[in-house]
Write an enzyme that holds these catalytic residues in place. Structure first.
Site, PDB file in Angstrom:
ATOM      1  N   TYR A  69       4.801   5.249  11.221  1.00 19.04           N
ATOM      2  CA  TYR A  69       5.090   3.845  11.535  1.00 19.04           C
ATOM      3  C   TYR A  69       5.874   3.103  10.463  1.00 19.04           C
ATOM      4  O   TYR A  69       6.069   1.903  10.574  1.00 19.04           O
ATOM      5  CB  TYR A  69       3.797   3.093  11.877  1.00 19.04           C
ATOM      6  CG  TYR A  69       2.711   3.159  10.820  1.00 19.04           C
ATOM      7  CD1 TYR A  69       2.731   2.294   9.721  1.00 19.04           C
ATOM      8  CD2 TYR A  69       1.676   4.087  10.907  1.00 19.04           C
ATOM      9  CE1 TYR A  69       1.746   2.354   8.745  1.00 19.04           C
ATOM     10  CE2 TYR A  69       0.684   4.156   9.940  1.00 19.04           C
ATOM     11  CZ  TYR A  69       0.733   3.291   8.870  1.00 19.04           C
ATOM     12  OH  TYR A  69      -0.241   3.359   7.904  1.00 19.04           O
ATOM     13  N   ARG A  80       0.870  -1.185   0.000  1.00 25.67           N
ATOM     14  CA  ARG A  80       0.000   0.000   0.000  1.00 25.67           C
ATOM     15  C   ARG A  80       0.904   1.230   0.000  1.00 25.67           C
ATOM     16  O   ARG A  80       1.482   1.569   1.024  1.00 25.67           O
ATOM     17  CB  ARG A  80      -0.872  -0.048   1.266  1.00 25.67           C
ATOM     18  CG  ARG A  80      -1.974   0.975   1.322  1.00 25.67           C
ATOM     19  CD  ARG A  80      -2.474   1.106   2.743  1.00 25.67           C
ATOM     20  NE  ARG A  80      -1.530   1.849   3.545  1.00 25.67           N
ATOM     21  CZ  ARG A  80      -1.268   1.617   4.840  1.00 25.67           C
ATOM     22  NH1 ARG A  80      -1.871   0.664   5.479  1.00 25.67           N
ATOM     23  NH2 ARG A  80      -0.389   2.356   5.491  1.00 25.67           N
ATOM     24  N   HIS A 110      -3.334   4.275   4.911  1.00 22.54           N
ATOM     25  CA  HIS A 110      -4.445   3.327   5.024  1.00 22.54           C
ATOM     26  C   HIS A 110      -5.751   3.984   4.573  1.00 22.54           C
ATOM     27  O   HIS A 110      -6.486   3.456   3.755  1.00 22.54           O
ATOM     28  CB  HIS A 110      -4.551   2.856   6.476  1.00 22.54           C
ATOM     29  CG  HIS A 110      -5.806   2.125   6.775  1.00 22.54           C
ATOM     30  ND1 HIS A 110      -6.027   0.834   6.375  1.00 22.54           N
ATOM     31  CD2 HIS A 110      -6.943   2.517   7.418  1.00 22.54           C
ATOM     32  CE1 HIS A 110      -7.232   0.450   6.767  1.00 22.54           C
ATOM     33  NE2 HIS A 110      -7.805   1.454   7.388  1.00 22.54           N
TER      34      HIS A 110
HETATM   35  C1  LIG Z   1     -15.125  -5.792  12.120  1.00 21.56           C
HETATM   36  C2  LIG Z   1     -14.217  -4.609  11.971  1.00 21.56           C
HETATM   37  N1  LIG Z   1     -13.292  -4.349  12.930  1.00 21.56           N
HETATM   38  C3  LIG Z   1     -12.470  -3.279  12.800  1.00 21.56           C
HETATM   39  C4  LIG Z   1     -12.567  -2.452  11.723  1.00 21.56           C
HETATM   40  C5  LIG Z   1     -11.647  -1.248  11.588  1.00 21.56           C
HETATM   41  N2  LIG Z   1     -10.704  -1.445  10.483  1.00 21.56           N
HETATM   42  C6  LIG Z   1     -10.872  -0.824   9.303  1.00 21.56           C
HETATM   43  S1  LIG Z   1      -9.676  -1.221   8.213  1.00 21.56           S
HETATM   44  C7  LIG Z   1      -8.883  -2.185   9.331  1.00 21.56           C
HETATM   45  C8  LIG Z   1      -7.585  -2.899   8.966  1.00 21.56           C
HETATM   46  C9  LIG Z   1      -7.691  -3.689   7.708  1.00 21.56           C
HETATM   47  O1  LIG Z   1      -6.448  -4.196   7.348  1.00 21.56           O
HETATM   48  P1  LIG Z   1      -6.295  -5.230   6.197  1.00 21.56           P
HETATM   49  O2  LIG Z   1      -7.294  -6.330   6.328  1.00 21.56           O
HETATM   50  O3  LIG Z   1      -4.869  -5.630   6.141  1.00 21.56           O
HETATM   51  O4  LIG Z   1      -6.747  -4.435   4.874  1.00 21.56           O
HETATM   52  P2  LIG Z   1      -6.173  -3.090   4.246  1.00 21.56           P
HETATM   53  O5  LIG Z   1      -6.918  -1.961   4.897  1.00 21.56           O
HETATM   54  O6  LIG Z   1      -4.709  -3.065   4.518  1.00 21.56           O
HETATM   55  O7  LIG Z   1      -6.510  -3.160   2.796  1.00 21.56           O
HETATM   56  C10 LIG Z   1      -9.560  -2.207  10.543  1.00 21.56           C
HETATM   57  C11 LIG Z   1      -9.134  -2.974  11.733  1.00 21.56           C
HETATM   58  C12 LIG Z   1     -13.558  -2.750  10.746  1.00 21.56           C
HETATM   59  N3  LIG Z   1     -13.701  -2.014   9.663  1.00 21.56           N
HETATM   60  N4  LIG Z   1     -14.354  -3.836  10.890  1.00 21.56           N
END
Ligand SMILES: Cc1ncc(C[n+]2csc(CCOP(=O)(O)OP(=O)(O)O)c2C)c(N)n1
Length: 362
Positions: A271, A258, A262
């Site tokens: 970070y 990425r 985020h």
């Molecule tokens: C059930 C739930 N818990 C927490 C969140 C908050 N949240 C949004 S994005 C994220 C991290 C996602 O990381 P990843 O799966 O690696 O996907 P990326 O964003 O890097 O594409 C979190 C914890 C959420 N959207 N849904």
């Protein structure tokens, strides 16, 4: 054969096109029509420019929170291009490129990020589920679609996308487990972009690769260079053939990065090191795909300049149109979850209307 050769326990990563745009694995080059290659590249350029502009619009206070795609274009386009119009695309929230390829318009995409519910209402022939923010639940949705396809005896396959962090969530396991137990026609692409918000992948998951999670479900898994559109295409095409033969789901780990934050609420400088970002910059999927197309005599620098110009204009014109499309009715925010409003939602809507009245909003 492909999945045996690239069994996750062998520690191999599938790559066909290296970072200089050169073929490094002649035997494995997938047969992709010129039109398809060009559609993939056009979408990549549009997706990249839309992404860059979305960040700027958000910084100018003209758009709400946005989750950037920059760097993940090949992971999405290489895989979605191997799918058929009749297949289902089930996404999380960082898949604008895949959505555009599948027929969601840029206008709909921008509407969504401006908080307009109509940005989730796609044309009936576009088999794409709306953006899904609760992490992991899209895997259950995809398994449900694949189950329905199997029961109905159609040829539809569901392709779902999830992040590396998302593979730790319960619904990922539930969906994978269900799909493998019933041999469902499903493909799951893990976009391993190295971070779940600010947490590096190594800190959240102890397994050496994410592809090897497939072993627990008794299905094939494969780790792929996610910035290589040809490798992503081949892995997905092979997974789709399995799905159509009734052999069940496949797990594909796309190793990518990425490049941006985020979301627009995040500051990755807090970070991660700039040097890490610079290393990944060299693996840019757009640059390597462009070089490949030029070498094949499908493309020229001049055509590339023109495409960038027209795509930029398309992005700016579309955004202007969306920005001027007016306010969203309060009811629209509540109306579409259930056929009729539940008492709890009624209460919430009334509460919010009163709040807006007090604040003097329209
Ligand atoms: C059930 C739930 N818990 C927490 C969140 C908050 N949240 C949004 S994005 C994220 C991290 C996602 O990381 P990843 O799966 O690696 O996907 P990326 O964003 O890097 O594409 C979190 C914890 C959420 N959207 N849904």
């Amino acid at each position: 054969m492909l999945f045996e050769e690239f069994d996750p326990l062998k520690g191999k990563t599938l790559q066909i096109l290296d970072q200089d745009g050169k073929i490094v694995n002649d035997k494995l080059v997938p047969k992709i029509k010129k039109d398809t290659l060009m559609k993939m590249y056009h979408t990549m350029v549009l997706g990249r420019i839309a992404d860059e502009k979305a960040l700027q619009f958000q910084r100018q206070g003209r758009m709400l929170t946005y989750a950037p795609n920059h760097g993940q274009e090949a992971a999405q386009l290489g895989s979605i291009a191997a799918m058929d119009d009749d297949d289902w695309l089930v996404l999380a929230f960082r898949e604008m490129n895949a959505m555009l390829y599948k027929g969601v318009t840029l206008e709909q995409s921008f509407l969504y990020w401006l908080g307009n519910e109509w940005g989730s209402r796609f044309n009936d022939d576009v088999k794409v589920l709306p953006i899904n923010v609760p992490i992991g639940s899209q895997i259950s949705h995809a398994a449900g679609l694949a189950y329905a396809a199997k029961l109905k005896g159609t040829k539809e396959v569901a392709i779902a996308y999830i992040g590396d962090g998302g593979t730790s969530h319960g619904e990922f396991h539930e969906g994978m487990s269900f799909a493998s137990a019933y041999d469902l026609p499903m493909i799951v692409i893990i976009q391993n972009n190295q971070y779940a918000i600010s947490t590096p992948r190594e800190k959240t998951i102890k397994s050496k690769t994410l592809a090897q999670k497939a072993i627990a479900y008794g299905i094939p898994g494969i780790q792929v260079d996610g910035n290589d559109p040809l490798a992503m295409y081949l892995a997905t095409e092979t997974a789709r053939e399995r799905a159509l033969k009734g052999e069940g789901p496949t797990l594909i780990e796309a190793v990518t990065y990425r490049m941006g934050p985020h979301t627009t609420s995040d500051n990755p400088k807090l970070y991660r090191e700039d040097s890490e970002v610079e290393e990944w910059e060299k693996k840019d999927p757009l640059k390597r795909f462009k070089k490949y197309l030029i070498d094949k005599k499908y493309w020229t620098d001049k055509k590339d300049e023109d495409l960038h110009e027209t795509s930029k204009k398309e992005v700016l014109d579309t955004f202007k149109k969306v920005e001027n499309s007016g306010e969203v009715d309060l009811e629209d925010i509540f109306k579409y979850t259930y056929e009729s409003l539940t008492p709890e939602l009624e209460k919430q809507m009334k509460y919010y209307q009163e709040f807006l009245n007090e604040e003097g909003a329209k």
